[in-house]
Write a protein that holds these residues in place. Structure first.
Motif, PDB file in Angstrom:
ATOM      1  N   PRO A   1     -30.241 -18.366 -43.562  1.00  0.00           N
ATOM      2  CA  PRO A   1     -29.838 -19.184 -44.721  1.00  0.00           C
ATOM      3  C   PRO A   1     -30.960 -19.364 -45.736  1.00  0.00           C
ATOM      4  CG  PRO A   1     -30.115 -20.539 -42.760  1.00  0.00           C
ATOM      5  CD  PRO A   1     -30.177 -19.116 -42.313  1.00  0.00           C
ATOM      6  N   THR A   2     -32.214 -19.326 -45.272  1.00  0.00           N
ATOM      7  CA  THR A   2     -33.349 -19.438 -46.185  1.00  0.00           C
ATOM      8  C   THR A   2     -34.447 -18.480 -45.727  1.00  0.00           C
ATOM      9  OG1 THR A   2     -34.328 -21.236 -44.873  1.00  0.00           O
ATOM     10  CG2 THR A   2     -32.904 -21.862 -46.734  1.00  0.00           C
ATOM     11  N   TYR A   3     -35.225 -17.987 -46.693  1.00  0.00           N
ATOM     12  CA  TYR A   3     -36.410 -17.200 -46.388  1.00  0.00           C
ATOM     13  C   TYR A   3     -37.632 -18.101 -46.561  1.00  0.00           C
ATOM     14  CZ  TYR A   3     -34.015 -12.739 -45.967  1.00  0.00           C
ATOM     15  OH  TYR A   3     -33.226 -11.712 -45.531  1.00  0.00           O
ATOM     16  N   PHE A   4     -38.571 -18.000 -45.624  1.00  0.00           N
ATOM     17  CA  PHE A   4     -39.759 -18.834 -45.661  1.00  0.00           C
ATOM     18  C   PHE A   4     -40.883 -18.066 -44.977  1.00  0.00           C
ATOM     19  CE2 PHE A   4     -37.152 -19.758 -41.982  1.00  0.00           C
ATOM     20  CZ  PHE A   4     -38.043 -19.837 -40.917  1.00  0.00           C
ATOM     21  N   ASN A   5     -42.034 -18.650 -44.870  1.00  0.00           N
ATOM     22  CA  ASN A   5     -43.138 -18.015 -44.152  1.00  0.00           C
ATOM     23  C   ASN A   5     -42.832 -18.088 -42.661  1.00  0.00           C
ATOM     24  OD1 ASN A   5     -45.488 -17.142 -42.964  1.00  0.00           O
ATOM     25  ND2 ASN A   5     -46.840 -18.249 -44.362  1.00  0.00           N
ATOM     26  N   PHE A   6     -42.231 -17.025 -42.125  1.00  0.00           N
ATOM     27  CA  PHE A   6     -41.668 -17.066 -40.777  1.00  0.00           C
ATOM     28  C   PHE A   6     -42.711 -17.340 -39.700  1.00  0.00           C
ATOM     29  CE2 PHE A   6     -38.716 -14.091 -43.041  1.00  0.00           C
ATOM     30  CZ  PHE A   6     -37.623 -14.944 -43.051  1.00  0.00           C
ATOM     31  N   THR A   7     -43.949 -16.983 -39.934  1.00  0.00           N
ATOM     32  CA  THR A   7     -44.959 -17.124 -38.882  1.00  0.00           C
ATOM     33  C   THR A   7     -45.856 -18.346 -39.085  1.00  0.00           C
ATOM     34  OG1 THR A   7     -46.512 -15.691 -40.091  1.00  0.00           O
ATOM     35  CG2 THR A   7     -44.981 -14.639 -38.556  1.00  0.00           C
ATOM     36  N   ASP A   8     -45.437 -19.269 -39.943  1.00  0.00           N
ATOM     37  CA  ASP A   8     -46.284 -20.393 -40.344  1.00  0.00           C
ATOM     38  C   ASP A   8     -46.135 -21.619 -39.445  1.00  0.00           C
ATOM     39  OD1 ASP A   8     -48.071 -21.873 -41.974  1.00  0.00           O
ATOM     40  OD2 ASP A   8     -46.372 -22.826 -42.954  1.00  0.00           O
ATOM     41  N   GLY A   9     -45.197 -21.682 -38.564  1.00  0.00           N
ATOM     42  CA  GLY A   9     -44.990 -22.880 -37.749  1.00  0.00           C
ATOM     43  C   GLY A   9     -44.429 -24.031 -38.546  1.00  0.00           C
ATOM     44  N   GLY A  10     -43.518 -23.710 -39.463  1.00  0.00           N
ATOM     45  CA  GLY A  10     -42.984 -24.724 -40.362  1.00  0.00           C
ATOM     46  C   GLY A  10     -42.207 -25.807 -39.638  1.00  0.00           C
ATOM     47  N   THR A  11     -42.258 -26.990 -40.207  1.00  0.00           N
ATOM     48  CA  THR A  11     -41.543 -28.126 -39.608  1.00  0.00           C
ATOM     49  C   THR A  11     -40.639 -28.810 -40.616  1.00  0.00           C
ATOM     50  OG1 THR A  11     -43.436 -29.558 -40.085  1.00  0.00           O
ATOM     51  CG2 THR A  11     -43.334 -28.554 -37.901  1.00  0.00           C
TER      52      THR A  11
END
Length: 616
Positions: free
Chosen positions: A449-459
């Motif tokens: 549904p969204t693209y983000f920095n996949f390897t960043d450990g986002g919260t």
């Protein structure tokens, strides 16, 4: 129990016809005949095999504890199945236990016949206690080692075994004939009642996480380094100078596994029922669900040598997992004297040796010989492209999700959908009857549904929170599909994900670390001899690209083969539509399928009574 009938077909007629015609054939026709003859021979000599699986609770003692455990034919691991390429196998499964389960034939394509593939509530409902169900297992292109296992909750921890697929009659191994062969199954051992431990951890508000294994096993035994185990360690006797084909099965619930034999090299020649280019190595790494064919040359000084397995851990912490090594003993025959303990393989990598793991995995290539060719779909043939994220998540209920929604601290997802099995019918049966709602939905997304920095450990809320669903992807017959699996570090949960596809094998074009780069990374794809497998690892904080042709109509599950990830929702399914002819359409269901409406209260009471009796 195993017995078979021959189905010799028309081999004699074929041979006589070719012999009579050879004197008048042109050289070109003779070459063609030499190429197709093995095909006719294998078809004519195909056999039908019959097995009985009696599944019931049996007492086992490991790690100083005696407990009941569900197994097949009173053995752990379960009995092997042996057949040849192209054979048909019928397995009559009798459930004499106290809860339902299904059996999956891992790595077997089951062409046009998903009714016998086995995943619970995807292609069938469980085989209820006191009933039986006969599976038809149709071997086609598989050759080497595949395996069977339960496909219901964590029952496969004790219900599993190898399937040996020998070359078709009239054909040979693509390597020198080994003198002998041996099946080696890696397993996970749990103290106590595993089913109860899993169910307790899944209860709303439970503070327990899904159980970690208490030991690993090699052919059912933990080995010399575990309590109460030294006298039962599995041994394999060998003769100096002989070659042994080891058929390895990683039946571990969660663990990727390093394996090595002290003072011996190994030569990998097969993976997931397909041959590979030989890999000469001092150790191997095998993911949950994978099978591997390995040649062992017994050429060391006669003595005792440990065969050792150790978990390869892809997390960032070395706590919370089984640190023990599983061992077996390689024992040379002959007249020699030794008072020393077996030698341990010093070259066995340590638990978190990522470089060693992927150094091995990078070497895997299909054999790609004239007898065992590859047929990699071309870029121009791709009709469906999917980019699928695999993430750790949490599930929190909003008011519109209804009263049955439960807050879940640990969940997993693919493209932010956390899978939920149906409970009243199987997807396949609903699809066959043209009924989808409320069993499943056909809107599994091609993209996250969204693209983000996949390897960043986002919260962020948009990356952490997932939604539950039973969503499938519908494909037309014969579509060429390319999937990029992207591992993420959401919630700091980056780990390897061995992805398994039912009903198909796929080509592994490439894998790497970091976010997938659609411009740079495809330039490194292997289109010449990529691995052809049914299970392959998506690296921690990395990506995996696979390609396959959807030429098997039916409903086919796909999932991470780490069971805790699958339990939490890292799976989905494909529906592949019929191709418009009888030969390209799904077969009708067998006359009797396991019922989806079976009361189990009495079985549960019987099971509890048995446990109480055992504790007296």
């Amino acid at each position: 129990m195993h017995y078979f009938t021959n189905r010799r077909g028309r081999l004699t007629t074929i041979m006589k016809s070719l012999n009579r015609s050879s004197s008048v054939m042109s050289p070109r026709i003779l070459v063609f005949a030499s190429l197709i003859l093995p095909f006719f021979v294998s078809m004519a000599l195909a056999e039908v095999h019959y097995y009985d699986f009696i599944v019931k609770e049996v007492n086992f003692t490991r790690l100083c504890e005696n407990k009941l455990m569900l197994v097949v034919n009173e053995s752990y691991p379960g009995p092997p199945i042996r057949a040849r390429k192209g054979d048909t196998i019928y397995v009559n499964v009798y459930n004499e236990g106290f809860y339902g389960f299904t059996i999956h034939w891992h790595g077997v394509k089951q062409p046009r016949n998903p009714w016998f593939d086995g995943p619970e509530y995807v292609t069938q409902c469980p085989i209820a206690p006191g009933t039986n169900f006969t599976y038809q297992v149709q071997l086609t292109e598989e050759e080497g080692t595949v395996w069977w296992h339960a496909h219901s909750d964590w029952t496969r921890a004790s219900v599993h075994g190898a399937i040996v697929v020998l070359p078709a009659l009239g054909t040979m191994f693509p390597f020198p004939e080994p003198d002998e062969e041996e099946i080696i199954v890696f397993g996970s051992w749990y103290l106590g009642n595993l089913r109860e431990r899993v169910e307790e951890s899944l209860q709303p508000g439970s503070t327990e996480t899904l159980p970690q294994s208490d030991a690993y096993t090699i052919n059912g035994q933990p080995g010399d380094f575990l309590p109460c185990s030294i006298n039962a360690t599995w041994r394999r006797k060998v003769d100096h100078g002989k070659t042994y084909l080891l058929r390895l099965v990683n039946a571990n619930i969660d663990a990727e596994f390093f394996f090595a034999i002290a003072e011996h090299n190994l030569t990998v020649v097969g993976l997931d029922g397909a041959y590979t280019k030989p890999i000469n190595t001092r150790y191997i790494v095998v993911t949950p669900g994978q099978t591997m064919d390995v040649l062992l040359y017994a050429n060391s000084t006669p003595g005792l040598y440990y065969m050792a397995g150790r978990q390869y851990l892809s997390t960032t912490s070395d706590t919370g997992f089984d640190h023990m090594n599983a061992t077996a003993i390689l024992q040379y025959n002959g007249n020699y004297t030794t008072t020393d303990a077996p030698l341990f393989p010093e070259h066995l990598p340590m638990y978190m040796s990522q470089a060693e793991a992927f150094n091995f995995t990078n070497k895997i290539r299909s054999l790609a010989s004239p007898e065992h060719p590859v047929n990699v779909p071309k870029e121009s043939e791709i009709t469906t492209r999917m980019f699928i994220t695999a993430s750790m998540n949490s599930l929190y209920c909003a008011p519109d999700l209804g009263p049955t929604c439960v807050n879940i601290s640990f969940a997993t997802s693919v493209n932010n959908i956390s899978w939920v099995n149906p409970t009243t019918d199987s997807i396949l049966q609903a699809y066959y009857r043209n009924i989808s709602n409320p069993i499943y939905e056909t809107d599994f997304p091609d993209q996250p549904p969204t693209y983000f920095n996949f390897t960043d450990g986002g919260t962020t809320m948009s990356t952490v929170l997932t939604v539950q669903g039973t969503k499938v992807k519908v494909l037309d017959y014969n579509e060429t599909v390319e999937i990029v699996f992207q591992g993420t570090n959401v919630m700091g949960g980056a780990v390897n994900h061995p992805m398994h596809l039912h009903g198909h094998s796929f080509y592994v074009l490439g894998f790497g670390f970091g976010p997938f780069d659609p411009v740079k990374d495809p330039k490194g794809y292997n289109l010449v001899d990529p691995p052809y497998v049914a299970t392959f690892v998506t690296p921690k904080n990395g990506w995996l690209t696979i390609r396959f042709v959807a030429d098997n109509p039916g409903v086919w599950f796909w999932h991470c083969h780490v069971d805790r990830h699958m339990t939490w929702g890292m799976e989905a399914a494909f529906i592949i539509k019929d191709g418009g002819t009888a030969e390209t359409s799904m077969l009708p269901p067998p006359a009797q399928m396991p019922s989806c409406d079976v009361p189990l209260d009495s079985a549960i009471r019987n099971y509890e009574a048995l446990i109480e009796k055992q504790m007296e």
